[in-house]
Write a protein that holds these residues in place. Structure first.
Motif, PDB file in Angstrom:
ATOM      1  N   HIS A 170      -4.934  11.558  -1.293  1.00 22.93           N
ATOM      2  CA  HIS A 170      -5.950  10.728  -0.629  1.00 22.93           C
ATOM      3  C   HIS A 170      -5.497   9.276  -0.540  1.00 22.93           C
ATOM      4  O   HIS A 170      -6.314   8.355  -0.568  1.00 22.93           O
ATOM      5  N   HIS A 183      -9.338   0.798   6.116  1.00 18.83           N
ATOM      6  CA  HIS A 183     -10.381   1.581   6.791  1.00 18.83           C
ATOM      7  C   HIS A 183     -10.227   1.558   8.310  1.00 18.83           C
ATOM      8  O   HIS A 183     -10.876   2.332   8.999  1.00 18.83           O
ATOM      9  N   HIS A 190       0.134   9.916  -2.617  1.00 26.15           N
ATOM     10  CA  HIS A 190      -1.013  10.676  -3.094  1.00 26.15           C
ATOM     11  C   HIS A 190      -1.742  11.377  -1.951  1.00 26.15           C
ATOM     12  O   HIS A 190      -1.711  10.922  -0.817  1.00 26.15           O
ATOM     13  N   HIS A 249      -7.086  -3.686   7.753  1.00 24.26           N
ATOM     14  CA  HIS A 249      -7.557  -3.135   6.488  1.00 24.26           C
ATOM     15  C   HIS A 249      -7.424  -1.618   6.538  1.00 24.26           C
ATOM     16  O   HIS A 249      -7.510  -1.019   7.617  1.00 24.26           O
ATOM     17  N   ARG A 309       4.455   1.471   0.496  1.00 25.33           N
ATOM     18  CA  ARG A 309       4.166   0.927  -0.834  1.00 25.33           C
ATOM     19  C   ARG A 309       5.040   1.599  -1.897  1.00 25.33           C
ATOM     20  O   ARG A 309       5.564   0.945  -2.798  1.00 25.33           O
ATOM     21  N   ALA A 337      -4.835   6.661  -1.954  1.00 23.30           N
ATOM     22  CA  ALA A 337      -5.009   5.727  -3.073  1.00 23.30           C
ATOM     23  C   ALA A 337      -4.657   4.292  -2.702  1.00 23.30           C
ATOM     24  O   ALA A 337      -3.995   3.581  -3.447  1.00 23.30           O
ATOM     25  N   LEU A 338      -5.122   3.858  -1.526  1.00 26.53           N
ATOM     26  CA  LEU A 338      -4.893   2.464  -1.120  1.00 26.53           C
ATOM     27  C   LEU A 338      -6.028   1.586  -1.654  1.00 26.53           C
ATOM     28  O   LEU A 338      -7.132   2.060  -1.883  1.00 26.53           O
ATOM     29  N   LEU A 339      -5.714   0.301  -1.831  1.00 23.53           N
ATOM     30  CA  LEU A 339      -6.728  -0.644  -2.277  1.00 23.53           C
ATOM     31  C   LEU A 339      -7.542  -1.094  -1.063  1.00 23.53           C
ATOM     32  O   LEU A 339      -6.996  -1.678  -0.133  1.00 23.53           O
ATOM     33  N   SER A 340      -8.848  -0.807  -1.074  1.00 22.25           N
ATOM     34  CA  SER A 340      -9.665  -1.173   0.084  1.00 22.25           C
ATOM     35  C   SER A 340      -9.927  -2.673   0.106  1.00 22.25           C
ATOM     36  O   SER A 340     -10.336  -3.220   1.114  1.00 22.25           O
ATOM     37  N   SER A 341      -9.680  -3.340  -1.026  1.00 20.94           N
ATOM     38  CA  SER A 341      -9.918  -4.787  -1.075  1.00 20.94           C
ATOM     39  C   SER A 341      -8.752  -5.571  -0.478  1.00 20.94           C
ATOM     40  O   SER A 341      -8.835  -6.777  -0.336  1.00 20.94           O
ATOM     41  N   ARG A 342      -7.662  -4.877  -0.124  1.00 18.93           N
ATOM     42  CA  ARG A 342      -6.494  -5.580   0.409  1.00 18.93           C
ATOM     43  C   ARG A 342      -6.158  -5.102   1.806  1.00 18.93           C
ATOM     44  O   ARG A 342      -6.480  -3.977   2.177  1.00 18.93           O
ATOM     45  N   PHE A 353       1.579  -5.135  -3.250  1.00 19.46           N
ATOM     46  CA  PHE A 353       1.104  -4.971  -4.627  1.00 19.46           C
ATOM     47  C   PHE A 353       2.209  -4.628  -5.637  1.00 19.46           C
ATOM     48  O   PHE A 353       2.363  -5.320  -6.640  1.00 19.46           O
ATOM     49  N   PRO A 354       3.003  -3.579  -5.383  1.00 19.29           N
ATOM     50  CA  PRO A 354       4.060  -3.278  -6.357  1.00 19.29           C
ATOM     51  C   PRO A 354       5.069  -4.424  -6.490  1.00 19.29           C
ATOM     52  O   PRO A 354       5.628  -4.619  -7.570  1.00 19.29           O
TER      53      PRO A 354
END
Ligand SMILES: Nc1ncnc2c1ncn2[C@@H]1O[C@H](COP(=O)(O)OP(=O)(O)O)[C@@H](O)[C@H]1O
Ligand SMILES: [Mg+2]
Lengths: 316, 218
Positions: free
Chosen positions: A86, A135, A84, A133, A149, A88-93, A101-102
């Motif tokens: 932007h 960020h 994607h 992380h 991913r 589209a990563l999970l910031s909580s992981r 994840f997948p």
């Protein structure tokens, strides 16, 4: 590998896709080029049925996705990777958690997951960054995580929605190189949409040019370049349009070193002056376009060039 | 009134407040979290669009939110009796507190979930994740900082409501302030109670802020 037929997508009164046909062959990098609003994202999102097309069929790896019920569609999607604009990563992981994840979705056991994640991160050049992380990463690194991913399910196909549009030129280059390498090493078929001609020029084997929900032209880049009046050619090699009356535009692919112009000037009684032109390195070899004014024994000279495989267009 | 006389009263009242707020927070999360998730999932463009259901839920939540707490508390007395068998005591106060806080918390949950980017949800859909997986592994974890912030605001609101509810037999710090400070002119005790309440609210808010900030890794 991907076959899209008669695709139409309406949003209320807006016609986002107006009868699109697309054929992406196995192992190729296929670009979709067009301005913002042309319908590129809609097309891509119809390929994995994130959007349900109003009309038409989508077949990926021999499976007609438009005919599948929800649960089987979810299974089929696991074999289609997507990246994607932007990220589209999970910031909580963590980085590793994102790549895992997948695999969790697919029900891969923990130990196997850990092994796969390490492998995938190595593949995209992020070995050892699994505990960070998102960020803490640069844009290019985030997109590498996105790519790792997307590859987790060992997909046959990778869909890319403007994956480099948020990146600076050098990072864009490195991500495109990575995609090219994955294409070559894993035989991954890639469908990428972009509004940047540069992306198409540097990695695509084939391209479809879209405008207002339609494909205006499509095919292998090498073939399109030899097609008279091709939009792609005009955009890759910008020359004043329309061409001045009487001028001749020569398009050639292959070895740019061949001294064709001087050859013609020697063999025929012609005067040639160069009005403009350029040469580009494309994935299939180099190609160029030259605009000249010719006077004298024009007919035979141009016939000679045509015989040599050049596309010769005379402006009237 | 001396300190030695006040301390046990304060201590007991604080315990009652803690009980009322603790239990009602638990039940508020238990009912409010799914309700907030439902408001997002069933919305147009949500994971499972059921706009009619979402509209009904929205109206229920708005009705709950627009009733002043004191009115709500009295209006649901029959319901309270049905659930806990009495309308007096700490347990009886937990019912109106929960009923009052659930719609409030559900809206905060809804707002927190809407902050999660559509692209992250779509990425999960593109991976073939089921709706339950998306709610459990994408929406809720991604919204966690917002959920913690929402929970903090809710707990603080519950402390306020509990002061009101306590006057109907639940006890607690609010009740203490009213009974001694207002009715028996024990101004000092009232001031001390208010200070204790302020300190508790401050502590909870700061704790919530710290946790939410630590969770928000952007
Ligand atoms: N979810 C949507 N709802 C309504 N209109 C949309 C939606 N998605 C895209 N469109 C419209 O469809 C057209 C094509 O959009 P899009 O596929 O995003 O173009 P591109 O990716 O080429 O910029 C635009 O006119 C856009 O406004
Ligand atoms: Mg787009």
């Amino acid at each position: 590998m991907i076959k899209v037929s008669g695709l139409r997508k309406l949003y209320g009164d807006t016609v986002a896709l107006d009868g699109v046909d697309l054929h992406v062959r196995e192992g190729e990098i296929h670009g979709v080029l067009g301005r913002s609003g042309a319908g590129k994202s809609t097309l891509l999102r119809c390929v994995n049925l994130l959007e349900r097309p109003t009309e038409g069929t989508v077949t990926v790896a021999g499976q007609e996705l438009t005919a599948l019920p929800g649960r089987e569609l979810n299974l089929a999607r696991r074999r289609i990777g997507m990246i994607h604009q932007h990220f589209a990563l999970l910031s909580s992981r963590t980085v590793a958690g994102n790549v895992a994840f997948p695999l969790e979705v697919m029900g891969v056991p923990r130990a196997e997951r850990r092994r796969r994640v390490a492998e995938l991160l190595d593949l995209v050049g992020l070995g050892g960054r699994g505990g960070d992380h998102p960020h803490q990463l640069s844009g290019g690194q985030k997109q590498r995580v996105g790519i790792a991913r997307a590859l987790a399910g060992d997909p046959a196909v990778l869909l890319s929605d403007e994956a480099t549009s948020a990146l600076d030129p050098a990072t864009t280059r490195s991500i495109l190189d990575l995609l090219k390498r994955l294409n070559a090493e894993l035989g991954l078929t890639i469908l990428l949409i972009t509004h940047e001609m540069n992306v198409v020029k540097s990695v695509c084997d084939s391209v479809a040019i879209m405008a207002a929900g339609r494909v205006e032209e499509s095919g292998r880049i090498a073939d399109l370049i030899r097609t008279p009046g091709s939009r792609l050619t005009k955009e890759i090699f910008p020359l004043p349009d329309p061409a001045p009356p009487g001028s001749v535009t020569l398009t050639f692919t292959g070895d740019p070193q061949r001294p064709l112009v001087s050859e013609v000037a020697r063999k025929f009684d012609v005067e040639i002056s160069i009005l403009g032109g350029s040469v580009e390195e494309l994935p299939g070899g180099s190609a160029g376009r030259l605009r000249v004014a010719v006077s004298g024994e024009t007919g035979p000279a141009l016939a000679y060039l045509r015989e040599r495989g050049l596309l010769v267009e005379v402006a009237s | 009134m001396t300190w030695d006389e006040m301390a046990p009263l304060l201590w007991e009242a604080a315990g009652q407040t803690a009980q009322m707020v603790g239990w009602s927070t638990l039940f508020t999360v238990l009912f409010g979290l799914p309700l907030g998730v439902a408001l997002v999932v069933f919305d147009r463009g949500g994971l499972l669009p059921l706009p009619a259901l979402k509209a009904v839920l929205g109206v229920v939540v708005n009705v709950g939110r627009s009733l002043p707490f004191i009115v709500l508390m009295i209006a649901i007395i029959p319901f309270t009796r049905l659930v806990v068998g009495t309308t007096l005591g700490t347990a009886a106060v937990v019912v109106p507190l929960t009923v009052g806080a659930v719609p409030f918390f559900a809206r905060l949950v809804e707002a927190a979930l809407r902050e999660v980017g559509a692209d992250v949800v779509q990425a999960a859909q593109a991976m073939g994740a089921s709706r339950t997986t998306i709610v459990g592994k994408v929406l809720l974890p991604e919204a966690l900082p917002g959920l913690v912030a929402g929970l903090t605001v809710t707990v603080v609101a519950l402390i306020g409501y509990s002061a009101m509810a306590g006057t109907v037999g639940g006890g607690g710090l609010g009740d203490l302030a009213v009974r001694y400070g207002y009715q028996r002119f024990e101004t000092l005790l009232m001031i001390v109670t208010v200070v204790v309440l302020v300190v508790i609210v401050q502590l909870i808010q700061s704790l919530g802020d710290v946790v939410a900030r630590r969770l928000a890794r952007k």
